[in-house]
Enzyme design. Structure first.
Site, PDB file in Angstrom:
ATOM      1  N   ASP A 203       2.635   8.966 -10.308  1.00 21.81           N
ATOM      2  CA  ASP A 203       2.116   7.991  -9.359  1.00 21.81           C
ATOM      3  C   ASP A 203       2.553   8.434  -7.964  1.00 21.81           C
ATOM      4  OD1 ASP A 203       1.753   5.879  -7.641  1.00 21.81           O
ATOM      5  OD2 ASP A 203       2.578   4.357  -8.983  1.00 21.81           O
ATOM      6  N   GLN A 206       3.230   6.384  -3.121  1.00 26.50           N
ATOM      7  CA  GLN A 206       4.201   6.322  -2.025  1.00 26.50           C
ATOM      8  C   GLN A 206       4.692   7.699  -1.586  1.00 26.50           C
ATOM      9  OE1 GLN A 206       4.793   3.678  -0.339  1.00 26.50           O
ATOM     10  NE2 GLN A 206       4.077   2.057  -1.705  1.00 26.50           N
ATOM     11  N   LYS A 229      -2.845   3.892   1.978  1.00 26.51           N
ATOM     12  CA  LYS A 229      -1.426   3.975   2.315  1.00 26.51           C
ATOM     13  C   LYS A 229      -1.125   5.206   3.152  1.00 26.51           C
ATOM     14  CE  LYS A 229       0.004   1.713  -1.985  1.00 26.51           C
ATOM     15  NZ  LYS A 229       0.429   0.367  -1.617  1.00 26.51           N
TER      16      LYS A 229
HETATM   17  C1  LIG Z   1       4.238   3.124  -6.260  1.00 23.69           C
HETATM   18  C2  LIG Z   1       2.888   2.484  -6.222  1.00 23.69           C
HETATM   19  N1  LIG Z   1       2.023   2.693  -7.204  1.00 23.69           N
HETATM   20  C3  LIG Z   1       0.802   2.157  -7.213  1.00 23.69           C
HETATM   21  C4  LIG Z   1       0.369   1.334  -6.209  1.00 23.69           C
HETATM   22  C5  LIG Z   1      -0.995   0.738  -6.298  1.00 23.69           C
HETATM   23  O1  LIG Z   1      -1.814   1.193  -5.303  1.00 23.69           O
HETATM   24  P1  LIG Z   1      -3.285   0.593  -5.148  1.00 23.69           P
HETATM   25  O2  LIG Z   1      -3.111  -0.882  -5.002  1.00 23.69           O
HETATM   26  O3  LIG Z   1      -3.813   1.244  -3.930  1.00 23.69           O
HETATM   27  O4  LIG Z   1      -4.024   0.942  -6.385  1.00 23.69           O
HETATM   28  C6  LIG Z   1       1.234   1.072  -5.151  1.00 23.69           C
HETATM   29  C7  LIG Z   1       0.822   0.199  -4.037  1.00 23.69           C
HETATM   30  O5  LIG Z   1       1.173  -0.926  -3.879  1.00 23.69           O
HETATM   31  C8  LIG Z   1       2.513   1.649  -5.157  1.00 23.69           C
HETATM   32  O6  LIG Z   1       3.382   1.407  -4.169  1.00 23.69           O
END
Ligand SMILES: Cc1ncc(COP(=O)(O)O)c(C=O)c1O
Lengths: 410, 130
Positions: A203, A206, A229
């Site tokens: 993932d 971040q 982000k």
């Molecule tokens: C570590 C992490 N993974 C996944 C996500 C999910 O991202 P998204 O809402 O853009 O799918 C986030 C965002 O909040 C995140 O900080």
């Protein structure tokens, strides 16, 4: 210390910082881990597409369609290059990190996992890297195992290695925790997972926005991240996948674009990456994503990392000064620009509300990491998070705001 | 802010007047808001006519949620259950004396939700509140 980036110049690229929330007080935006602000270049790329080249992509045989397709596909190429992918075929556009992870669960997971197989995750995952696996586990009867997180906010690597002995088929973990800021040793973790015979999904929601990430150097099989982000628009994200894996996977959603040929009772799938991209995508968002990457490259990912390291160390020092504040997560050298903290005797909602009245935007809640909050026995925390446009004076304002909270609640 | 954090709210948060629990009780209910961890329990005793004679709350959470629970519980003592069932969002906002945004209003309304679920049954309540 000379700052690694020209903060005033960087800030001036973001129109939102011209806005004064209250007369004379521009927004102090400390919520970039939720979503970043957008530079002018990105906003203009989107507007320019709509004003100059708006057309559906891929099939049109006219000038506008050709321009739109070229802009969209060159964004893909730029993003692929940015993370060190070997080919643009490995860059699949999705809506966001969440959809990217779901794609892997639904497509790779369903095709490759058997009842009784194990998936190994960690306790510091965002809900988006937990729930899709829970859904799949319920459907086909998988075991989910979770690597312990230590009190200092780091992954328990001993536990990781011993859980790998269960021979999980897939290992999934975040590159950087959105609550603790912990930056995980991805290269070591993927090496160990591969040695144990697992496929690795990282993932990168971040990490990709904040420091250089190279999928080949880190030997990542799947990497998920979101444009919003990293200075880009909402509505678009990427799944990077190793081509050999993607080739073998069944399509995710069905419809236009993902097919080569359709008869009434069957279809043949399109080639990569289109096989996984059904229907008209967020074209302007893809183009905006490309502009965002171009912008980040112009500042330099190494510079952004250095700038945020400096901010992180400074913020940790200053937060520790405030009586009653406790910051969670590792020391500055292991941590990205995410400060989740508790304030003795004051609920995070109250902290955030008082800061908001001072034009300081932070987040209060569980930050989509409920299991992690439970682990630390916290119903919620307040989180201040930084990006390339954050400067030290804003951290000073945060600290002043926290003293104000103290004053009100004492 | 000094509006939102009126002295009354901070004061009730720090020095609640009606905090505690009662056993036996005639009605009791507990609920939480998992999004922020606010948790409220309310215990109520009534007389034969259905008038509230005693009421206490317990729980944890933000100043708004706790102060509103304390003020709400205080406001129902001496009221008939029929009146309690009719209490609305405005009642809570009047007690608090502030306006709240969409996120914080949930904090303020948790106590009302708990109270009504206790005296009413949850299903009827959801129809009414939502
Ligand atoms: C570590 C992490 N993974 C996944 C996500 C999910 O991202 P998204 O809402 O853009 O799918 C986030 C965002 O909040 C995140 O900080």
């Amino acid at each position: 210390m000379i700052s690694s980036i020209d903060i005033q110049h960087v800030k001036s690229e973001f129109p939102i910082f011209d806005r004064e929330i209250q007369p004379g007080s521009p927004i102090i935006y400390l919520d970039s881990a939720a979503t970043s602000q957008k530079p002018r270049q990105v906003i203009e790329a989107i507007t320019n597409y709509y004003e100059q080249s708006n057309a559906n992509i891929h099939r049109g045989i006219h000038k506008l369609a050709e321009e739109a397709t070229k802009a969209y596909e060159s964004a893909r190429a730029r993003i692929g290059n940015f993370i060190g992918a070997r080919s643009q075929r490995e860059i699949i556009f999705t809506r966001n990190t969440t959809e990217s992870i779901n794609l892997v669960a639904r497509s790779w997971g369903k095709a490759n996992l058997q009842p009784g197989d194990t998936i190994l995750l960690t306790e510091m995952e965002h809900h988006s890297n937990i729930v899709p696996w829970q859904q799949l586990a319920q459907e086909i009867g998988l075991n989910l195992a979770f690597v312990n997180v230590l009190d200092n906010g780091q992954i328990d690597l001993e536990d990781y290695h011993s859980l790998l002995e269960r021979e999980p088929r897939l290992v999934g973990f975040t590159h950087m925790s959105n609550m603790l800021g912990t930056i995980n040793p991805v290269a070591d973790m993927t090496r160990a997972a591969h040695a144990a015979g697992a496929i690795v999904i990282v993932d990168g929601a971040q990490s990709v926005p904040h420091f250089p990430v190279n999928v080949l150097e880190l030997d990542i099989d799947f990497l998920a991240f979101s444009a919003h982000k990293m200075c880009g628009p909402t509505g678009i994200g990427v799944l990077y996948g190793r081509e050999e894996l993607l080739e073998e996977m069944p399509p995710f959603l069905g419809g236009g674009d993902m097919i080569k040929r359709v008869e009434l009772t069957e279809f043949t799938t399109n080639s990569l990456p289109y096989k996984f991209e059904a229907g008209t995508p967020a074209i302007e968002a893809g183009i905006g994503f490309g502009a965002a990457v171009e912008f980040l490259e112009s500042v330099g990912m190494e510079n952004i990392r250095l700038h945020e390291q400096e901010l992180t160390a400074y913020a940790l020092d200053r937060l520790e000064e405030v009586p009653g504040v406790r910051v969670y997560g590792p020391a500055a050298d292991q941590k990205g620009g995410v400060m989740s903290f508790s304030f003795e005797g004051v609920h995070p909602h109250d902290v955030a509300q008082i800061l908001d009245s001072l034009s300081i935007a932070v987040r209060a809640g569980h930050h989509c990491a409920m299991p992690l909050h439970e682990k630390f026995h916290l119903p919620a925390t307040t989180r201040a998070s930084f990006y390339l446009y954050t400067d030290k004076s804003e951290i000073d304002r945060l600290i002043e705001g926290l003293y104000k909270v103290k004053e009100i609640f004492n | 802010m000094d509006d939102l954090y009126r002295e009354l709210i901070i004061d009730r948060y720090k020095n609640p007047q009606l905090q505690g629990s009662m056993d036996p009780h005639d009605y009791s209910y507990e609920d939480d808001n998992p999004l922020c961890g606010d948790r409220i329990r309310i215990d109520v005793r009534v007389d034969q006519e259905g008038t509230v004679t005693e009421a206490l709350f317990s729980g944890e959470g933000c100043a708004i949620s706790q102060a509103s629970a304390d003020l709400l519980v205080e406001s129902i003592i001496g009221k008939n259950l029929d009146e309690v069932k009719k209490l609305s969002t405005e009642h809570i906002l009047e007690l608090l004396g502030i306006q709240l945004g969409p996120v914080r209003i949930k904090c303020a309304l948790l106590s009302l939700k708990v109270l009504k679920a206790g005296v009413y049954g949850l299903e009827e309540l959801e129809e009414e509140l939502l």
